[in-house]
Design a protein around this motif. Structure first.
Motif, PDB file in Angstrom:
ATOM      1  N   THR A 209       0.845  -1.188   0.000  1.00 56.37           N
ATOM      2  CA  THR A 209       0.000   0.000   0.000  1.00 56.37           C
ATOM      3  C   THR A 209       0.882   1.240   0.000  1.00 56.37           C
ATOM      4  OG1 THR A 209      -1.739  -1.142   1.239  1.00 56.37           O
ATOM      5  CG2 THR A 209      -1.780   1.278   1.260  1.00 56.37           C
ATOM      6  N   TYR A 211       0.823   5.203   0.764  1.00 55.63           N
ATOM      7  CA  TYR A 211       0.079   6.280   1.412  1.00 55.63           C
ATOM      8  C   TYR A 211       0.592   7.610   0.868  1.00 55.63           C
ATOM      9  CZ  TYR A 211      -1.360   2.650   4.684  1.00 55.63           C
ATOM     10  OH  TYR A 211      -1.889   1.500   5.247  1.00 55.63           O
ATOM     11  N   ASN A 237      -8.267   8.621   3.404  1.00 55.45           N
ATOM     12  CA  ASN A 237      -8.506   7.191   3.209  1.00 55.45           C
ATOM     13  C   ASN A 237      -9.218   6.882   1.891  1.00 55.45           C
ATOM     14  OD1 ASN A 237      -8.331   4.422   4.012  1.00 55.45           O
ATOM     15  ND2 ASN A 237      -8.553   5.078   6.125  1.00 55.45           N
ATOM     16  N   TYR A 238      -9.220   7.827   0.959  1.00 53.31           N
ATOM     17  CA  TYR A 238      -9.732   7.535  -0.383  1.00 53.31           C
ATOM     18  C   TYR A 238      -8.735   6.604  -1.067  1.00 53.31           C
ATOM     19  CZ  TYR A 238     -11.352   8.250  -5.195  1.00 53.31           C
ATOM     20  OH  TYR A 238     -11.810   8.060  -6.472  1.00 53.31           O
ATOM     21  N   GLU A 239      -9.229   5.507  -1.594  1.00 53.73           N
ATOM     22  CA  GLU A 239      -8.367   4.433  -2.098  1.00 53.73           C
ATOM     23  C   GLU A 239      -8.617   4.170  -3.584  1.00 53.73           C
ATOM     24  OE1 GLU A 239      -7.957  -0.401  -1.365  1.00 53.73           O
ATOM     25  OE2 GLU A 239      -8.392   0.909   0.352  1.00 53.73           O
ATOM     26  N   ARG A 292      -2.243  -0.737  -4.204  1.00 52.49           N
ATOM     27  CA  ARG A 292      -3.242   0.320  -4.024  1.00 52.49           C
ATOM     28  C   ARG A 292      -2.546   1.598  -3.570  1.00 52.49           C
ATOM     29  NH1 ARG A 292      -2.881  -3.040  -0.076  1.00 52.49           N
ATOM     30  NH2 ARG A 292      -4.226  -4.535  -1.143  1.00 52.49           N
ATOM     31  N   VAL A 293      -3.204   2.716  -3.816  1.00 57.25           N
ATOM     32  CA  VAL A 293      -2.749   3.991  -3.262  1.00 57.25           C
ATOM     33  C   VAL A 293      -3.883   4.539  -2.403  1.00 57.25           C
ATOM     34  CG1 VAL A 293      -3.480   5.244  -5.344  1.00 57.25           C
ATOM     35  CG2 VAL A 293      -1.913   6.325  -3.736  1.00 57.25           C
ATOM     36  N   ILE A 294      -3.520   5.036  -1.222  1.00 62.20           N
ATOM     37  CA  ILE A 294      -4.493   5.614  -0.301  1.00 62.20           C
ATOM     38  C   ILE A 294      -4.040   7.034   0.021  1.00 62.20           C
ATOM     39  CG2 ILE A 294      -5.550   5.468   1.979  1.00 62.20           C
ATOM     40  CD1 ILE A 294      -5.208   2.470   1.903  1.00 62.20           C
ATOM     41  N   SER A 296      -3.857  10.455   2.127  1.00 59.19           N
ATOM     42  CA  SER A 296      -3.871  10.803   3.541  1.00 59.19           C
ATOM     43  C   SER A 296      -4.018  12.307   3.726  1.00 59.19           C
ATOM     44  CB  SER A 296      -2.569  10.339   4.208  1.00 59.19           C
ATOM     45  OG  SER A 296      -2.500  10.805   5.541  1.00 59.19           O
ATOM     46  N   ASP A 398     -11.626   3.166   6.889  1.00 60.76           N
ATOM     47  CA  ASP A 398     -11.833   3.334   5.460  1.00 60.76           C
ATOM     48  C   ASP A 398     -13.266   3.772   5.200  1.00 60.76           C
ATOM     49  OD1 ASP A 398     -13.394   1.011   5.672  1.00 60.76           O
ATOM     50  OD2 ASP A 398     -11.794  -0.302   4.958  1.00 60.76           O
TER      51      ASP A 398
END
Length: 506
Positions: A209, A211, A237-239, A292-294, A296, A398
């Protein structure tokens, strides 16, 4: 004249307001937080895109107009800090101030009129505090943190509550744009070369992941969110799946976002930097083989405050603490909310409802939030609670979990009719969480009739297993609470759990 701190009923006072002044390469920002807490709440937030890092790579100096613009804004910040009665002030500066030949002179001027020391963070420190900010804003995060500012990019691995060793790269938005002369292909080559020798962490499948921290990347995430008509406009926390994010980055890597769908929603000052941010993000996601990219909303500033907390506060669950704060500020009886946690623990155990650790913490948070809408008209308590929870500045969960909290409290007030629930919420949570939200909502409805949402009753309501379901045992002391409406609520709960729920008033 420094204002005296005035306690207010609408605030949690504690240590009083705390100010953080963040002097970055692109923006100068003041954030005033309510108090020291596991999830500090902003009282005031203002930024100016002063562009201190513009031209530093070419001239070695911060431009005079940028310096004057920043100093004027900092004078305003000083007045606001004094006016709001801040008890502590932290001032930090990053790449522009540490790299520019006139950085020390500028910092001296800042310290003279802010009357606070300026801490110039080196690249490793900036990476460390970015990682702490993500640790503050997420629950047991695992992966790689990247903080892209105007002058530099910091990368650091995190494992739950432990930041690894940070690395810094000359890939800030302003700096890379200038070195590439605004040309995307040249920016790609520079980014590839800068990252080529980085020792990417060996993350296991499921842990890869990324961030993304920083205003440029948040703008990029917001553009993706709006292009895809995402139902919830909360960036934290948009993923996005990594493959999708890489393809998106390639599409928006266009100078000034010319011709990019919804590109106009990005401010004119940010517009030249977002394509550069897309170039760097694509390179990082590809090189680390991200899943994934989240995005912050927490970073260096929150990391600085997190470090000042005692270890027991750092270890607290951010969602539980944020929910507890809202409960104290808005519920009829915070003690009753705490009783709900213990009572639902027992009920779920008797029913043998299996929960993951995350589902347990969400149930506890929902108990704390269950009565925050009570001052609204009864017909709108569920809707108001849902809106508050959906858009609250919660961290540590999330978006599917946020939807669960909103739905559970909505059901508690408005009943279990599926059609009444917001379509926004229905799009966000999983079937498993939807079912559990309904079960908890039905449970909270029973509890509210047993206790009138006040403390002192639930600990005396027994829960026992009977053939085909459970019995709620009132005993002689609480026998008068049994009634027709109580039986209907119990039947609703029974339907939700596919079992009988008896009321035993003997």
């Amino acid at each position: 004249m420094k204002a005296q701190f005035q306690p207010a009923r609408g605030r949690l006072n504690g240590s009083g307001p705390i100010a953080v002044v963040d002097i970055g390469s692109n923006s100068v920002r003041l954030v005033i937080y309510e108090r020291k807490a596991r999830t500090p709440t902003m009282l005031f937030n203002e930024k100016l895109l002063a562009g201190l890092g513009r031209g530093v790579a070419a001239t070695g100096r911060m431009a005079d107009d940028s310096v004057n613009l920043a100093l004027n804004e900092l004078a305003r910040f000083k007045a606001l800090i004094e006016h709001t009665g801040c008890q502590e002030t932290y001032v930090v500066a990053t790449a522009a101030a540490r790299d520019a030949a006139n950085g020390a002179e500028f910092v001296g001027e800042v310290e003279a009129f802010l009357k606070s020391p300026v801490r110039i963070l080196d690249g490793n420190e900036e990476a460390y505090y970015s990682a702490l900010g993500v640790i503050a804003g997420f629950w047991q995060p695992r992966g790689l943190v990247g903080d892209m500012g105007g002058g530099s990019l910091e990368l650091v691995e995190i494992d739950k509550n432990l930041p690894g060793k940070g690395s810094t790269f000359p890939l800030g938005g302003l700096r890379l744009s200038e070195e590439a002369d605004g040309k995307i292909p040249k920016a790609v080559k520079i980014a590839e070369a800068a990252l080529s020798d980085y020792d990417w962490p060996d993350l296991a499948p499921g842990e890869r992941t990324f961030y993304a921290v920083g205003g440029t990347w948040r703008s990029l995430g917001r553009l993706h969110l709006l292009q895809n008509d995402y139902p919830l406009h909360v960036m934290h926390n948009y993923e996005i799946a990594a493959d999708e994010a890489i393809e998106f980055c390639r599409k928006v890597a266009v100078p000034n976002l010319e011709g990019v769908d919804k590109g106009e929603i990005i401010s004119k000052q940010r517009r030249p930097l977002v394509p550069i941010g897309a170039v760097v993000l694509e390179q990082v996601l590809t090189a680390m083989k991200a899943e994934r990219v989240i995005f912050s909303a927490t970073g260096v500033r929150e990391g600085l405050l997190h470090e000042t907390l005692p270890a027991d506060m750092q270890a607290q669950d951010p969602v539980i603490e944020a929910a507890r704060e809202l409960c104290v500020l808005r519920a009829r009886s915070p003690e009753h909310a705490e009783e709900l946690i213990a009572w639902t623990d027992k009920l779920f155990k008797v029913l043998e409802i299996e929960e993951t650790a995350n589902e347990t913490r969400l149930r506890h948070a929902a108990c704390l939030l269950s009565d925050i809408g009570w001052r609204a008209h009864p017909d709108y308590r569920g809707e108001q609670s849902l809106n508050i929870i959906s858009n609250a500045s919660f961290v540590g969960l999330d978006h599917a979990s946020r939807a669960y909290l909103a739905a559970a409290v909505f059901y508690r007030h408005q009943g279990l009719r599926e059609g009444a629930l917001s379509t926004v919420i229905r799009q966000l949570f999983t079937d498993r969480l939807r079912i559990r939200a309904k079960v908890l909502g039905a449970t909270l409805r029973v509890a509210s009739l047993l206790s009138a949402s006040m403390a002192g009753t639930l600990p005396h309501v027994g829960i026992s297993s009977v053939e085909g379901g459970i019995s709620l045992d009132l005993g002689k002391k609480l026998a008068d609470l049994e009634g027709e409406r109580m039986r209907k609520r119990a039947a609703q709960l029974g339907k939700a759990i596919s079992a009988t729920v008896e009321i035993n008033a003997g």
